[in-house]
Motif scaffolding. Structure first.
Motif, PDB file in Angstrom:
ATOM      1  N   TRP A  25      43.224  39.001  43.354  1.00  0.00           N
ATOM      2  CA  TRP A  25      44.202  39.669  44.208  1.00  0.00           C
ATOM      3  C   TRP A  25      43.578  39.998  45.555  1.00  0.00           C
ATOM      4  O   TRP A  25      42.445  40.457  45.640  1.00  0.00           O
ATOM      5  CB  TRP A  25      44.707  40.953  43.542  1.00  0.00           C
ATOM      6  CG  TRP A  25      45.463  40.667  42.269  1.00  0.00           C
ATOM      7  CD1 TRP A  25      44.941  40.598  41.016  1.00  0.00           C
ATOM      8  CD2 TRP A  25      46.854  40.399  42.166  1.00  0.00           C
ATOM      9  NE1 TRP A  25      45.913  40.302  40.107  1.00  0.00           N
ATOM     10  CE2 TRP A  25      47.120  40.177  40.789  1.00  0.00           C
ATOM     11  CE3 TRP A  25      47.911  40.339  43.066  1.00  0.00           C
ATOM     12  CZ2 TRP A  25      48.391  39.887  40.309  1.00  0.00           C
ATOM     13  CZ3 TRP A  25      49.171  40.054  42.595  1.00  0.00           C
ATOM     14  CH2 TRP A  25      49.408  39.827  41.240  1.00  0.00           C
ATOM     15  N   LEU A  26      44.349  39.695  46.606  1.00  0.00           N
ATOM     16  CA  LEU A  26      43.877  39.900  47.972  1.00  0.00           C
ATOM     17  C   LEU A  26      44.681  41.018  48.623  1.00  0.00           C
ATOM     18  O   LEU A  26      45.912  41.015  48.588  1.00  0.00           O
ATOM     19  CB  LEU A  26      44.021  38.611  48.801  1.00  0.00           C
ATOM     20  CG  LEU A  26      43.711  38.713  50.297  1.00  0.00           C
ATOM     21  CD1 LEU A  26      42.251  39.092  50.529  1.00  0.00           C
ATOM     22  CD2 LEU A  26      44.050  37.398  51.005  1.00  0.00           C
ATOM     23  N   ASN A  27      43.968  41.938  49.260  1.00  0.00           N
ATOM     24  CA  ASN A  27      44.626  43.021  49.983  1.00  0.00           C
ATOM     25  C   ASN A  27      44.101  43.016  51.417  1.00  0.00           C
ATOM     26  O   ASN A  27      42.903  43.225  51.653  1.00  0.00           O
ATOM     27  CB  ASN A  27      44.341  44.361  49.307  1.00  0.00           C
ATOM     28  CG  ASN A  27      45.002  45.520  50.039  1.00  0.00           C
ATOM     29  OD1 ASN A  27      46.053  45.344  50.670  1.00  0.00           O
ATOM     30  ND2 ASN A  27      44.391  46.686  49.998  1.00  0.00           N
ATOM     31  N   MET A  28      44.995  42.753  52.385  1.00  0.00           N
ATOM     32  CA  MET A  28      44.595  42.746  53.797  1.00  0.00           C
ATOM     33  C   MET A  28      45.204  43.946  54.499  1.00  0.00           C
ATOM     34  O   MET A  28      46.344  44.335  54.220  1.00  0.00           O
ATOM     35  CB  MET A  28      45.077  41.443  54.480  1.00  0.00           C
ATOM     36  CG  MET A  28      44.263  40.221  54.090  1.00  0.00           C
ATOM     37  SD  MET A  28      44.591  38.777  55.139  1.00  0.00           S
ATOM     38  CE  MET A  28      46.129  38.215  54.430  1.00  0.00           C
ATOM     39  N   LYS A  29      44.450  44.495  55.418  1.00  0.00           N
ATOM     40  CA  LYS A  29      44.929  45.644  56.181  1.00  0.00           C
ATOM     41  C   LYS A  29      44.383  45.578  57.600  1.00  0.00           C
ATOM     42  O   LYS A  29      43.410  44.873  57.879  1.00  0.00           O
ATOM     43  CB  LYS A  29      44.503  46.945  55.523  1.00  0.00           C
ATOM     44  CG  LYS A  29      42.988  47.117  55.382  1.00  0.00           C
ATOM     45  CD  LYS A  29      42.667  48.420  54.664  1.00  0.00           C
ATOM     46  CE  LYS A  29      41.153  48.592  54.512  1.00  0.00           C
ATOM     47  NZ  LYS A  29      40.801  49.862  53.837  1.00  0.00           N
ATOM     48  N   ASN A  82      36.917  45.270  42.807  1.00  0.00           N
ATOM     49  CA  ASN A  82      36.566  45.214  41.381  1.00  0.00           C
ATOM     50  C   ASN A  82      36.542  43.746  40.974  1.00  0.00           C
ATOM     51  O   ASN A  82      36.537  42.847  41.824  1.00  0.00           O
ATOM     52  CB  ASN A  82      37.548  46.041  40.532  1.00  0.00           C
ATOM     53  CG  ASN A  82      39.001  45.646  40.782  1.00  0.00           C
ATOM     54  OD1 ASN A  82      39.313  44.472  40.822  1.00  0.00           O
ATOM     55  ND2 ASN A  82      39.867  46.650  40.968  1.00  0.00           N
ATOM     56  N   ASP A  83      36.515  43.494  39.669  1.00  0.00           N
ATOM     57  CA  ASP A  83      36.366  42.115  39.195  1.00  0.00           C
ATOM     58  C   ASP A  83      37.489  41.195  39.648  1.00  0.00           C
ATOM     59  O   ASP A  83      37.290  39.980  39.769  1.00  0.00           O
ATOM     60  CB  ASP A  83      36.286  42.092  37.662  1.00  0.00           C
ATOM     61  CG  ASP A  83      34.977  42.702  37.161  1.00  0.00           C
ATOM     62  OD1 ASP A  83      34.052  42.807  37.997  1.00  0.00           O
ATOM     63  OD2 ASP A  83      34.905  43.062  35.978  1.00  0.00           O
ATOM     64  N   SER A  84      38.667  41.720  39.928  1.00  0.00           N
ATOM     65  CA  SER A  84      39.800  40.859  40.266  1.00  0.00           C
ATOM     66  C   SER A  84      40.440  41.174  41.617  1.00  0.00           C
ATOM     67  O   SER A  84      41.386  40.513  42.022  1.00  0.00           O
ATOM     68  CB  SER A  84      40.880  40.963  39.179  1.00  0.00           C
ATOM     69  OG  SER A  84      41.353  42.300  39.077  1.00  0.00           O
ATOM     70  N   THR A  85      39.955  42.154  42.313  1.00  0.00           N
ATOM     71  CA  THR A  85      40.580  42.572  43.577  1.00  0.00           C
ATOM     72  C   THR A  85      39.579  42.495  44.721  1.00  0.00           C
ATOM     73  O   THR A  85      38.433  42.946  44.589  1.00  0.00           O
ATOM     74  CB  THR A  85      41.126  43.998  43.464  1.00  0.00           C
ATOM     75  OG1 THR A  85      42.033  44.074  42.370  1.00  0.00           O
ATOM     76  CG2 THR A  85      41.845  44.395  44.745  1.00  0.00           C
ATOM     77  N   PHE A  86      40.062  41.920  45.849  1.00  0.00           N
ATOM     78  CA  PHE A  86      39.242  41.808  47.043  1.00  0.00           C
ATOM     79  C   PHE A  86      40.022  42.365  48.224  1.00  0.00           C
ATOM     80  O   PHE A  86      41.258  42.288  48.280  1.00  0.00           O
ATOM     81  CB  PHE A  86      38.864  40.342  47.315  1.00  0.00           C
ATOM     82  CG  PHE A  86      37.933  39.772  46.289  1.00  0.00           C
ATOM     83  CD1 PHE A  86      36.561  39.735  46.524  1.00  0.00           C
ATOM     84  CD2 PHE A  86      38.417  39.272  45.083  1.00  0.00           C
ATOM     85  CE1 PHE A  86      35.694  39.202  45.582  1.00  0.00           C
ATOM     86  CE2 PHE A  86      37.560  38.744  44.145  1.00  0.00           C
ATOM     87  CZ  PHE A  86      36.191  38.713  44.377  1.00  0.00           C
ATOM     88  N   SER A  87      39.291  42.892  49.192  1.00  0.00           N
ATOM     89  CA  SER A  87      39.916  43.523  50.353  1.00  0.00           C
ATOM     90  C   SER A  87      39.261  43.006  51.624  1.00  0.00           C
ATOM     91  O   SER A  87      38.061  42.730  51.651  1.00  0.00           O
ATOM     92  CB  SER A  87      39.786  45.043  50.278  1.00  0.00           C
ATOM     93  OG  SER A  87      40.286  45.654  51.442  1.00  0.00           O
ATOM     94  N   VAL A  88      40.097  42.844  52.687  1.00  0.00           N
ATOM     95  CA  VAL A  88      39.574  42.410  53.976  1.00  0.00           C
ATOM     96  C   VAL A  88      40.307  43.173  55.074  1.00  0.00           C
ATOM     97  O   VAL A  88      41.501  43.428  54.995  1.00  0.00           O
ATOM     98  CB  VAL A  88      39.745  40.887  54.168  1.00  0.00           C
ATOM     99  CG1 VAL A  88      41.208  40.490  54.181  1.00  0.00           C
ATOM    100  CG2 VAL A  88      39.055  40.434  55.461  1.00  0.00           C
TER     101      VAL A  88
END
Length: 563
Positions: A25-29, A82-88
């Motif tokens: 899962w990708l979270n961009m902000k 975490n193991d399945s979540t990434f943030s940029v």
């Protein structure tokens, strides 16, 4: 056995390699809440099957932001939450709303930029930043159509002018001279008259190659009744030549038609017949020429013979010639012969003007003296304008609009005197298409002869299927008349239609001092068969001071065959 099969299926599902796959899962902000809202509005893909796909989505988002004007946006390293979540985090920074593009006005005319920019000077033009790609593509397309099909555009020296605007230099990469048409090849109908390419479509070798203009011109083939376009033109580019290919097809343009009419004679109460034969030959010599022959005999003991020949583009010039002969005989009263010669010029595929001369000679056949019938001859110099607009896709009604007006001035001579006269004729029609099946047909015709005195054998004759329906052919004489024909048409199929008839006319006969209004009502239908177009009209006519009588009804049958 069933339990064993179920156990194997359960083991396969549980221990399948795909069951160990994990979605990322990708979270961009953005740098702040407003920037985060902008990033979220891009609807980027949040779910990915691997880290490579996730990284590619970050790059795609940055490219989208560049095109929106955030050319300084910066993406920070991707962080694992975490193991399945990434943030940029992507810092958008400044947004540039417009760009001023400087250009060479000797290469690119400012008039060409009017459809792309609202702010144009002799040095630069300004456009919204997010439309750069589309606008530069449009400009390049226009340059290509101006004879430079291999040109390329690029922006150089891009700099910041202020917080909202950039400026750049437009570079046109084109090391070629404008392309010109070296040769034209006709495919399909190889004998298509080339004079029509030059003067009708106005396409000829030596012209600068404008593809869009050529396509627009070849679409005018639909206004020819002897040829049609098979597909859009194509072009073959070589190092030193440009060859244009035009695809045409010869169509059936010869026509033979006639009608049979019958009605009751008011005096004898007997059934009488009338009719005519009309032959049109077009382009049989592959020259674009046309020849018309008509013979008509009606119940009023009137006979008409007409022949007409049109020769376009004489000696490959833009000038055409039209010659006509008309002979009319009224029982044993008189005969009138009209001869016409015209020189015409085709302005464009729809408009044509002509100058001509008409000579008439009429002979009174009785031995007794008549005050209204006299021997005379006349000469008129005429000028006319004609407009035609076809709808080739409609088999039943191929002519969408028609307009023809002619004005003439001349003299009528008898043995004893000479009289100046003026002549005016009008013929106009249009089909108002309401939808695919319903339409309204409107036609107006009229003629006016201005003179100090009149002879009966020079008056206009009208009435019948081709003028006001419900009346006998050529039974009405007038020095001035005007007719309105209307039909409501309903197409039952592509080859069948029904219609109403409502005609109205006004005429003035200066000899008898009669001024009347006429009306015709009825219905009809048309059927396109293998033999041709069959028409049946039933109409009843009356004047303003009389009542309808079924015995006055007229039934007209006609068949137009194309070959």
């Amino acid at each position: 056995m069933k339990k064993f099969t179920f156990l194997l299926l359960f083991i396969y599902i549980i221990f399948s390699p795909k069951s160990f796959g994990q979605n990322l899962w990708l979270n961009m902000k953005g740098a702040n809440s407003d920037e985060t809202k902008t990033v979220d509005s891009l609807n980027y893909q949040k779910r990915h099957i691997d880290f490579k796909s996730l990284t590619a989505e970050v790059n795609t988002t940055q490219q989208t932001l560049y095109k929106l004007g955030y050319i300084e946006n910066e993406a920070y390293p991707i962080k694992k939450v975490n193991d399945s979540t990434f943030s940029v985090k992507i810092a958008l920074k400044r947004k540039f709303n417009s760009i001023q593009i400087y250009y060479d006005n000797t290469t690119l005319a400012p008039s060409m930029l009017k459809s792309f920019s609202k702010r144009i000077t002799n040095d630069y033009f300004e456009i919204p930043f997010h439309q750069i790609e589309a606008i530069l593509g449009g400009i390049n397309q226009d340059i290509s159509e101006k004879g430079l099909p291999f040109s390329k555009l690029r922006l150089s020296e891009i700099e910041v002018k202020n917080n909202r605007t950039l400026h750049a230099q437009l570079v046109v990469d084109s090391n070629q001279k404008p392309r010109t048409i070296d040769d034209i090849t006709i495919r399909g109908y190889e004998k298509f008259p080339r004079s029509f390419l030059k003067h009708y479509l106005k396409i000829k070798p030596g012209q600068v190659f404008y593809l869009s203009t050529i396509k627009r011109k070849t679409e005018q083939l639909a206004n020819l009744n002897f040829a049609e376009q098979l597909k859009s033109p194509e072009v073959l580019f070589s190092k030193d030549s440009t060859i244009l290919y035009v695809y045409t097809k010869k169509t059936n343009s010869n026509a033979f038609d006639g009608f049979l009419g019958f009605g009751t004679n008011e005096d004898s109460n007997k059934l009488e017949f009338d009719g005519y034969l009309n032959l049109n030959l077009t382009n049989n010599l592959n020259f674009g020429e046309s020849f018309r022959l008509l013979y008509k005999s009606d119940e009023n003991d009137q006979k008409t013979f007409e022949s007409n020949i049109t020769m376009p583009y004489i000696f490959n010039s833009p000038i055409g010639i039209e010659l006509a002969l008309r002979i009319f005989k009224k029982d044993s009263s008189f005969t009138t012969t009209n001869q016409t010669a015209k020189i015409n010029y085709q302005i464009n595929p729809k408009h044509r003007i002509a100058l001509g001369i008409t000579s008439s000679e009429s002979s009174y056949l009785q031995s007794t003296t008549s005050l209204t019938l006299r021997d005379y001859n006349s000469n008129f110099f005429t000028i006319s304008h004609q407009y035609n607009n076809l709808q080739a896709s409609n088999l039943l009604f191929p002519v969408k609009s028609h307009f023809n007006i002619e004005i003439g001035t001349g003299k009528r001579k008898t043995e004893s005197d000479s009289e100046k006269q003026t002549l005016l004729t009008l013929n106009a029609s249009n089909i108002f298409n309401l939808n695919a099946k319903n339409s309204i047909y409107l036609r107006t015709t009229g003629s006016y002869l201005q003179s100090d005195n009149y002879f009966k054998n020079e008056l206009f004759r009208f009435g019948g299927i081709n003028s006001i329906r419900g009346f006998e052919e050529n039974s009405l004489f007038a020095s001035l008349f005007g007719i309105i024909n209307t039909e409501y048409r309903y197409q039952l199929a592509n080859t069948v239609y029904i219609h109403t008839i409502f005609d109205a006319a006004y005429f003035d006969n200066k000899i008898t001092s009669v001024q009347q209004k006429l009306f015709g009502f009825g219905f009809g239908f048309g059927l396109l068969t293998k033999a041709g177009l069959f028409k049946l009209n039933y109409a009843n006519g009356k004047n303003e001071n009389s009542n309808f009588k079924l015995s006055d009804s007229k039934v007209h049958l006609s068949l137009t065959a194309y070959f």
